[in-house]
Enzyme design. Structure first.
Site, PDB file in Angstrom:
ATOM      1  CG  HIS B 201      30.280  13.705 -16.307  1.00  0.00           C
ATOM      2  ND1 HIS B 201      30.002  15.223 -16.197  1.00  0.00           N
ATOM      3  CD2 HIS B 201      29.002  14.379 -16.906  1.00  0.00           C
ATOM      4  CE1 HIS B 201      29.593  15.938 -15.624  1.00  0.00           C
ATOM      5  NE2 HIS B 201      28.115  15.729 -16.460  1.00  0.00           N
ATOM      6  CB  SER B 404      24.760  -0.609 -16.740  1.00  0.00           C
ATOM      7  OG  SER B 404      24.074   0.732 -16.713  1.00  0.00           O
TER       8      SER B 404
END
Lengths: 483, 483
Positions: B201, B404
């Site tokens: 991120h 995921s």
């Protein structure tokens, strides 16, 4: 008490339509019992949720664990019996009662607790998130940028910066405003030295440490204002490095307003041209009040300042902390050219931002307007004078800075009394910050209780009221030596 | 639509009891008209609120000013005519309708929009602020520390750290968690180098810049996971300096989970003993999901990690952004001995903290429990597989990482379609993050619309679906070359 609690539809949602399993998906690859075991020091497992609560060793202070509300695993039949629902409703009802009580007896923190956002309750069902920059649309559609920019425009106008010359955003609190303002200053002057008076908010020194900046503390006058003689003495040996200066528009403890004009003059007199310094105004407390007081040194971008921040939950009033940060667009543009992380188009400190806060602020600003805020400022200053005068008449040492609604006085001897009225204390002094929700009636209740209690604290003659001359000057002290 | 808007009592409050003026107080020292003039570039004054809106030069992106909701000054007779009340009610009603619409068509961001906090609406009347450390009581009584510590205990148990060995707090968002974790790492190893995969991120790289840390980007595999061969190659020449490593428990774009065990093994193999590295796990996205998936490398403090952060508004769901940060108490204690700013007893990044967020989290955790979250994780993984399979059957390139619920696929050609479904895009790929509120019905609506539109995008044969082999590997690509 909580008759209005809505019956939750969670169970329906959890038991929604069953989806066919994809072929390659192995459902037994899930952990069969997801409840993590409770770990204890010897590696064993404890079953008792209540155990182990007294053992926590917190070196930092009082242990909140002893009074915390544990999250417990629902029983299989909770949905049937409704016991969990009832338990949670009772916890919330008790909590609400305590909030009402604590809100009623609150004087020490500069929070305006007088607001009515009933019209906005309908919005609590939405996950409103203003990701990143307020001026750049994101693909996430559940945002409130249109309110945010309206609020920013209002503040830019208040501090006299044109719409096409400012950048800003709604922050999570005053600290974020200081962190941002000082970061912008550092990016403009990477080798700049940060100057701040020793009565500045601790977040200023936290920023210096976080950002690995050289930081010089400047002395203060008895009022709490920055001492510009000392400032000049500290600037002189550092003329080779640019200055980044934190100016307090209302210090935390004494509500002192640094003299912005004198700070600028001191910089100029010491040989700092306008391209060699950056001023961040920490207006967390009075940034919204000072524009409405005529005698105050004006906070305006027509002067050579770089940024101003203010808290939204203080004078405006808001259910959660928030703040407003305004800076010059040129600085952000400079950043966007130089700083790699702005490739992500995010010049804020926090990436995700509370989208409800801008709506609360927009709502209040629209209702009150500049004129409404002026009236409230006037009321607060009047009531602060009333409080100071009554303290003085009762023989209690007290100080009120001219441009401030923060009344500083002798710290009450009884800690129970301090907690009851939620007074913020430092050394021998305490303060009351008169916000719009502090009425004369409330002040009278407080004063009567203080004066009554005080006569018992000192009746045996063994103890005396503290001397606060070192904190606020001897002219404001009423101890045996100075009265 | 807004029949329930409560009539505000502001006017009564503003016109409250008149207080006698203190003698030394000069009421005419107030500014007579507090309305600041509108400033324009030539120094003149404009009266028209609507003017000047098109002129703002935003170098950073689309100008939100054109659609912002200006804050306007109330007219003197607004309270009589009720016009302002009506105007604001209509703005809010329109806004609420748009939120409903935007919430319905939302797929791209990992926010669980499925929550019902009706029982907590009663708390919106209070200004709840958890100032500073969760474990240290402050004199401000309107807080929610008892809920906060309950939530922290729940997460410490999830990640297997004992109550007397952890410290943590509820943050404003995932970014604050990363800022805190990396700051703790830097304070433990002041000369440490920060390593993070290039798909981390952006807040990780923002932290490095803010904190003036040396930062080395590590390559990733096609899945988005950190490439430990490259990690080793980059560690080897820097063995003289400690390592601070950001490990992604779910990357932003591809939902890739870095292999924590392999990262630790790589450090050990390169000669880093446990006292020479600090690992921060950025679990913003999957930090709460991964503990419930058996095949996943476990995130636990029984491994040599220093901190874990997770977002509260993502998988849990919350009206505003928030997060949870857990670290080892020893690190915070070390900080409190070494760091001057902790004299203020504040080891958080933000000083004032939203006191509502802990109550939202406490409420949901109590209702769902570990078992409830496991069910939801299972549902999300199933639905993600369903989406990927249907995309593939329709001849659309798509990838889903094993652990995921983020489905990556070809970026739709039509930007209007992207905006409508609020898809997050990067280069040639887009993604859907399947959260608990994303039902199969919603996925079917989306798929049917995508497949229908797609047939028109490519019908004339002039354009082709994009090649996404470089992003997700050729086995997941369905372009003319790879299908």
């Amino acid at each position: 008490m909580v008759g209005s609690i809505e019956v939750d539809v969670m169970s329906d949602k959890l038991n929604g339509k069953v989806v066919p399993l994809p072929e390659e998906f192995d459902p037994i690859a899930m952990i069969s019992d997801p409840l993590p075991p409770q770990v204890v020091e010897n590696g064993g497992i404890v079953d008792d949720e209540a155990e182990d609560k007294q053992n926590r060793e917190i070196v930092l202070g009082k242990n909140v664990h002893t009074m915390c509300l544990a999250v417990t695993e629902p029983d299989a039949d909770d949905e049937v019996t409704g016991e969990r629902e009832a338990y949670m409703a009772s916890v919330l009802a008790r909590y609400r009662r305590s909030l009402i009580e604590r809100t009623k007896h609150h004087l020490g923190y500069p929070y305006n607790l007088d607001f009515d956002y009933g019209a906005l309750a309908q919005l609590q069902h939405f996950s409103i998130n203003n990701l990143g920059d307020p001026f750049i649309e994101s693909n996430y559609g559940v945002h409130s940028r249109q309110f945010e920019v309206g609020v920013l425009d209002w503040f830019a106008r208040l501090w006299e910066l044109e719409k096409n010359e400012y950048w800003g955003y709604i922050t999570n609190c005053g600290t974020e405003g200081n962190l941002h303002g000082i970061l912008v200053g550092r990016e403009v002057f990477p080798d700049g030295i940060l100057y701040a008076s020793r009565e500045s908010h601790y977040s200023v020194f936290k920023a210096a440490r976080m950002y690995r900046m050289e930081c010089i503390k400047v002395e203060t006058l008895a009022s709490g204002e920055i001492d510009c003689t000392d400032f000049k003495a500290k600037l002189l040996p550092n003329k080779d490095k640019p200055s980044i200066v934190n100016v307090n528009i209302g210090t935390t403890v004494k509500g002192a307003v640094d003299d912005l004009d004198l700070v600028i003059k001191t910089l100029e007199d010491t040989g700092f041209t306008h391209d060699r310094f950056y001023i961040h105004c920490d207006g967390a407390l009075f940034g919204l009040m000072i524009p409405f007081v005529k005698r105050a040194p004006k906070v305006t971008f027509k002067k050579p300042i770089g940024s101003v921040s203010v808290s939204g939950h203080k004078f405006v009033g808001c259910p959660m902390p928030c703040g407003v940060q305004i800076t010059r667009l040129e600085h952000i543009n400079a950043l966007s050219r130089n700083v790699e992380y702005l490739a992500s188009r995010d010049a804020t400190i926090m990436g995700s931002r509370n989208g409800h806060a801008p709506i609360f602020l927009w709502y209040t600003l629209n209702r009150k307007g500049y004129r409404g805020f002026q009236k409230e400022v006037q009321k607060c200053l009047r009531n602060a004078h009333y409080l100071k005068d009554r303290l003085r008449s009762a023989g209690i040492g007290a100080m009120l800075n001219e441009l401030s609604s923060t009344v500083v006085f002798e710290r009450p001897q009884d800690e129970e009394f301090v907690r009851r009225w939620q007074l913020a204390c430092q050394g021998s002094i305490a303060h009351v910050v008169v916000m719009p929700n502090i009425t004369v009636e409330k002040l009278d209740d407080f004063l009567n209780e203080l004066i009554g209690k005080r006569s018992t604290w000192f009746q045996d003659g063994k103890s005396q009221p503290p001397c606060i001359a070192a904190d606020v000057g001897k002219e404001n002290c009423a101890c045996v030596m100075h009265k």
